[in-house]
Design an enzyme around this catalytic site. Structure first.
Site, PDB file in Angstrom:
ATOM      1  N   GLU A  60      -4.392   7.706  16.164  1.00  0.00           N
ATOM      2  CA  GLU A  60      -3.120   7.271  16.752  1.00  0.00           C
ATOM      3  C   GLU A  60      -2.495   8.425  17.519  1.00  0.00           C
ATOM      4  O   GLU A  60      -2.670   9.583  17.149  1.00  0.00           O
ATOM      5  CB  GLU A  60      -2.147   6.858  15.647  1.00  0.00           C
ATOM      6  CG  GLU A  60      -2.672   5.784  14.735  1.00  0.00           C
ATOM      7  CD  GLU A  60      -1.711   5.524  13.581  1.00  0.00           C
ATOM      8  OE1 GLU A  60      -0.912   4.602  13.698  1.00  0.00           O
ATOM      9  OE2 GLU A  60      -1.764   6.259  12.583  1.00  0.00           O
ATOM     10  N   HIS A  83      -7.100   0.918   4.745  1.00  0.00           N
ATOM     11  CA  HIS A  83      -7.443   0.112   5.917  1.00  0.00           C
ATOM     12  C   HIS A  83      -8.902   0.258   6.361  1.00  0.00           C
ATOM     13  O   HIS A  83      -9.577  -0.730   6.639  1.00  0.00           O
ATOM     14  CB  HIS A  83      -6.539   0.495   7.091  1.00  0.00           C
ATOM     15  CG  HIS A  83      -5.072   0.408   6.788  1.00  0.00           C
ATOM     16  ND1 HIS A  83      -4.531  -0.605   6.032  1.00  0.00           N
ATOM     17  CD2 HIS A  83      -4.026   1.189   7.156  1.00  0.00           C
ATOM     18  CE1 HIS A  83      -3.216  -0.437   5.954  1.00  0.00           C
ATOM     19  NE2 HIS A  83      -2.888   0.652   6.617  1.00  0.00           N
ATOM     20  N   HIS A 102      -2.261  -4.608   5.507  1.00  0.00           N
ATOM     21  CA  HIS A 102      -1.932  -5.401   6.693  1.00  0.00           C
ATOM     22  C   HIS A 102      -3.053  -5.410   7.731  1.00  0.00           C
ATOM     23  O   HIS A 102      -3.061  -6.254   8.613  1.00  0.00           O
ATOM     24  CB  HIS A 102      -0.595  -4.953   7.309  1.00  0.00           C
ATOM     25  CG  HIS A 102      -0.682  -3.731   8.165  1.00  0.00           C
ATOM     26  ND1 HIS A 102      -0.722  -2.461   7.653  1.00  0.00           N
ATOM     27  CD2 HIS A 102      -0.731  -3.583   9.511  1.00  0.00           C
ATOM     28  CE1 HIS A 102      -0.793  -1.589   8.649  1.00  0.00           C
ATOM     29  NE2 HIS A 102      -0.796  -2.235   9.790  1.00  0.00           N
ATOM     30  N   LYS A 154       0.845  -1.187   0.000  1.00  0.00           N
ATOM     31  CA  LYS A 154       0.000   0.000   0.000  1.00  0.00           C
ATOM     32  C   LYS A 154       0.889   1.249   0.000  1.00  0.00           C
ATOM     33  O   LYS A 154       1.922   1.169   0.648  1.00  0.00           O
ATOM     34  CB  LYS A 154      -0.773  -0.102   1.295  1.00  0.00           C
ATOM     35  CG  LYS A 154      -1.756   0.913   1.663  1.00  0.00           C
ATOM     36  CD  LYS A 154      -1.776   1.165   3.145  1.00  0.00           C
ATOM     37  CE  LYS A 154      -1.073   2.462   3.360  1.00  0.00           C
ATOM     38  NZ  LYS A 154      -0.766   2.860   4.644  1.00  0.00           N
ATOM     39  N   ASP A 160      -3.617   7.458   3.298  1.00  0.00           N
ATOM     40  CA  ASP A 160      -2.797   6.551   4.102  1.00  0.00           C
ATOM     41  C   ASP A 160      -3.659   5.541   4.856  1.00  0.00           C
ATOM     42  O   ASP A 160      -3.281   4.377   4.992  1.00  0.00           O
ATOM     43  CB  ASP A 160      -1.962   7.374   5.099  1.00  0.00           C
ATOM     44  CG  ASP A 160      -1.031   6.512   5.936  1.00  0.00           C
ATOM     45  OD1 ASP A 160      -0.337   5.664   5.356  1.00  0.00           O
ATOM     46  OD2 ASP A 160      -0.998   6.695   7.178  1.00  0.00           O
TER      47      ASP A 160
HETATM   48  C1  BG6 Z   1       0.130   2.089   8.062  1.00  0.00           C
HETATM   49  C2  BG6 Z   1       0.112   3.574   7.881  1.00  0.00           C
HETATM   50  O1  BG6 Z   1      -0.327   1.456   6.910  1.00  0.00           O
HETATM   51  O2  BG6 Z   1      -0.686   1.751   9.180  1.00  0.00           O
HETATM   52  C3  BG6 Z   1       0.602   4.262   9.145  1.00  0.00           C
HETATM   53  O3  BG6 Z   1       0.933   3.940   6.779  1.00  0.00           O
HETATM   54  C4  BG6 Z   1      -0.179   3.801  10.349  1.00  0.00           C
HETATM   55  O4  BG6 Z   1       0.539   5.675   9.012  1.00  0.00           O
HETATM   56  C5  BG6 Z   1      -0.233   2.285  10.409  1.00  0.00           C
HETATM   57  O5  BG6 Z   1       0.451   4.310  11.504  1.00  0.00           O
HETATM   58  C6  BG6 Z   1      -1.173   1.810  11.499  1.00  0.00           C
HETATM   59  O6  BG6 Z   1      -1.116   0.431  11.580  1.00  0.00           O
HETATM   60  P1  BG6 Z   1      -0.649  -0.315  12.892  1.00  0.00           P
HETATM   61  O7  BG6 Z   1      -0.632  -1.760  12.528  1.00  0.00           O
HETATM   62  O8  BG6 Z   1       0.706   0.227  13.236  1.00  0.00           O
HETATM   63  O9  BG6 Z   1      -1.662   0.017  13.932  1.00  0.00           O
END
Ligand code: BG6
Length: 457
Positions: free
Chosen positions: A203, A227, A165, A135, A222
């Protein structure tokens, strides 16, 4: 699992993604008995030798505790080749160094991935080669379409894995069990009973030295385009008869094709904001605009909100409010399904009645159901209670889980090409409205709960 020898060829091996996410996930997979018969080959433009690369592999494996014999064997046998993967001759050399079936992981920015694919067309790939893309998949619907066309000239769709992911996160996958393995949840999930759904991923992390990528992307691209739309798909799709890749991905594709900005009005139904300096715990974050590598004039948002409709018989009329932000103090990561009021509460039952809510928490992984009961004290006065359960993380980290699918030749958890394009079509009206300036870029201090004019308050 497969008995065939496989080589995982990582393009962009000396980069950040490989070190922070890909190798730690692979290490756990290997450590827990997966990825048998695997040879690891790294390729990058940095002038590294095998030893430097093996040190990187060992360190990244150890980051998630993978340091057993199996992990060490993979690290010790792995090799690094310096290569410009946009050049045919270099690609040929890399492919010749692989043994058995080849899995090519493009841990590269979209523009370099596209160039590498174009070069691969001239080189030709051995049968059964799998291609794995990170991604963001393209930077808009047109570039995603062009990348799909390129990839489809190289290998069939079933051998293309587009990674998201979040589809490897155990709580996200738990949506399937929660919805489809219980009698009492699924019948309630429709516009008959549901008032609204929020999917929030805030976050407390800021930019984390990722300006090179993030400043050209922003929160909508992003997080939301990828996601959060995948979570939405799992929450709204019809039950597949099995989790075979075609069944599962067809059901997701159907609901995403029906998803559009609420009222087709991206100005009223989206928000964008950027953090200013502020305190989060004991960290003082500089303003996003002052971070090294950021061009403030780009007006990149660090928080995005949009409301969408899933225009199907089951979901029409239910607003889905999506939001993700960086440097937010409240660190809320959950999907919340808010139910409609009961048709009637008998006279004589009093007290603060709150709407029933089903909350699915992503980190910590938990499920909570907020309901009203006749609680302690006066038996005719209602009290809100929460039935909840927290569960531990999955056996594998998200990257380990999605890699397992890739190496087992199972595309179930990979995003299909048509769906990658659909997800761009969903957010493009918002991006277009933002470009015209019709939706002002708001500010919020780092560590706060986000912008004042929020669609979720
Ligand atoms: C990523 C983003 O795909 O996912 C990030 O590029 C983000 O900006 C992250 O912080 C969040 O995923 P996780 O698994 O770290 O909670």
């Amino acid at each position: 699992a497969t008995d065939t020898r496989q080589t995982l060829l990582i393009l962009g091996a000396s980069g950040d993604l490989t070190a922070r996410l890909l190798l730690p996930g692979l290490g756990r997979l290997v450590d827990t008995g997966g990825a048998e018969n695997l040879t690891l080959l790294g390729a990058g433009t940095d002038d590294w030798d095998d030893e430097r690369w093996r040190t990187r592999v060992r360190e990244s494996f150890a980051a998630l505790g993978a340091s057993g014999d199996r992990a060490e064997a993979v690290a010790a046998a792995s090799r690094y080749l310096r290569a410009d993967v946009t050049h045919g001759a270099d690609l040929r050399r890399l492919l010749d160094a692989c043994q058995g079936e080849i899995v090519v992981f493009f841990a590269l920015p979209p523009s370099v991935t596209a160039k590498a694919c174009a070069a691969m067309k001239d080189v030709g790939l051995p049968p059964r080669t799998r291609l794995v893309c990170e991604k963001p998949f393209g930077v808009d619907a047109d570039s995603a379409h062009a990348l799909n066309e390129l990839l489809n000239q190289l290998v069939p769709e079933g051998q293309i894995h587009r990674i998201d992911h979040f589809l490897g996160k155990s709580t996200v996958l738990n949506i399937l069990g929660l919805r489809f393995a219980n009698r009492i949840v699924e019948p309630l999930l429709s516009n008959v009973h549901v008032a609204s759904v929020d999917i929030v991923f805030d976050e407390d992390l800021g930019l984390e030295s990722r300006a090179g990528y993030y400043d050209g992307a922003g929160a909508l691209m992003d997080m939301v385009q990828s996601h959060l739309l995948q979570i939405l798909a799992l929450l709204t799709m019809d039950a597949p008869p099995s989790l075979a890749a075609h069944e599962f991905r067809d059901r997701k594709a159907q609901v995403l094709r029906a998803t559009r900005v609420w009222d087709d009005d991206p100005v009223d139904w989206s928000r964008r904001a950027r953090y200013t300096s502020g305190q989060i715990g004991d960290r003082l974050l500089p303003a996003y605009a002052d971070e090294p590598g950021v061009d403030p004039a780009r007006q990149t948002e660090t928080l995005a909100e949009m409301v969408v409709a899933v225009d199907t018989w089951r979901w029409a009329g239910v607003p889905f409010r999506l939001r993700s932000g960086k440097a937010v103090g409240s660190k809320r990561k959950e999907a919340v399904i808010t139910f409609k009021e009961p048709p009637r509460t008998p006279d004589g039952l009093t007290g603060p009645e709150q709407p029933d809510r089903l909350r699915i928490g992503f980190t910590p992984d938990r499920i909570d159901l907020d309901i009203n009961i006749n609680g302690p004290g006066d038996p005719f006065v209602l009290d809100p209670v929460t039935l909840g359960s927290e569960f531990g993380p999955g056996e594998l980290p998200p990257y380990g889980e999605v890699l397992r699918g890739v190496l087992d030749d199972d595309p179930t958890l990979s995003v299909r090409g048509d769906t990658a394009e659909t997800c761009w079509h969903i957010v493009e009206p918002v991006l277009a409205a933002w470009r015209t300036g019709a939706v002002p870029l708001q500010d919020y201090p780092a560590g706060s709960t986000g912008p004042k004019d929020s669609l979720l308050s």
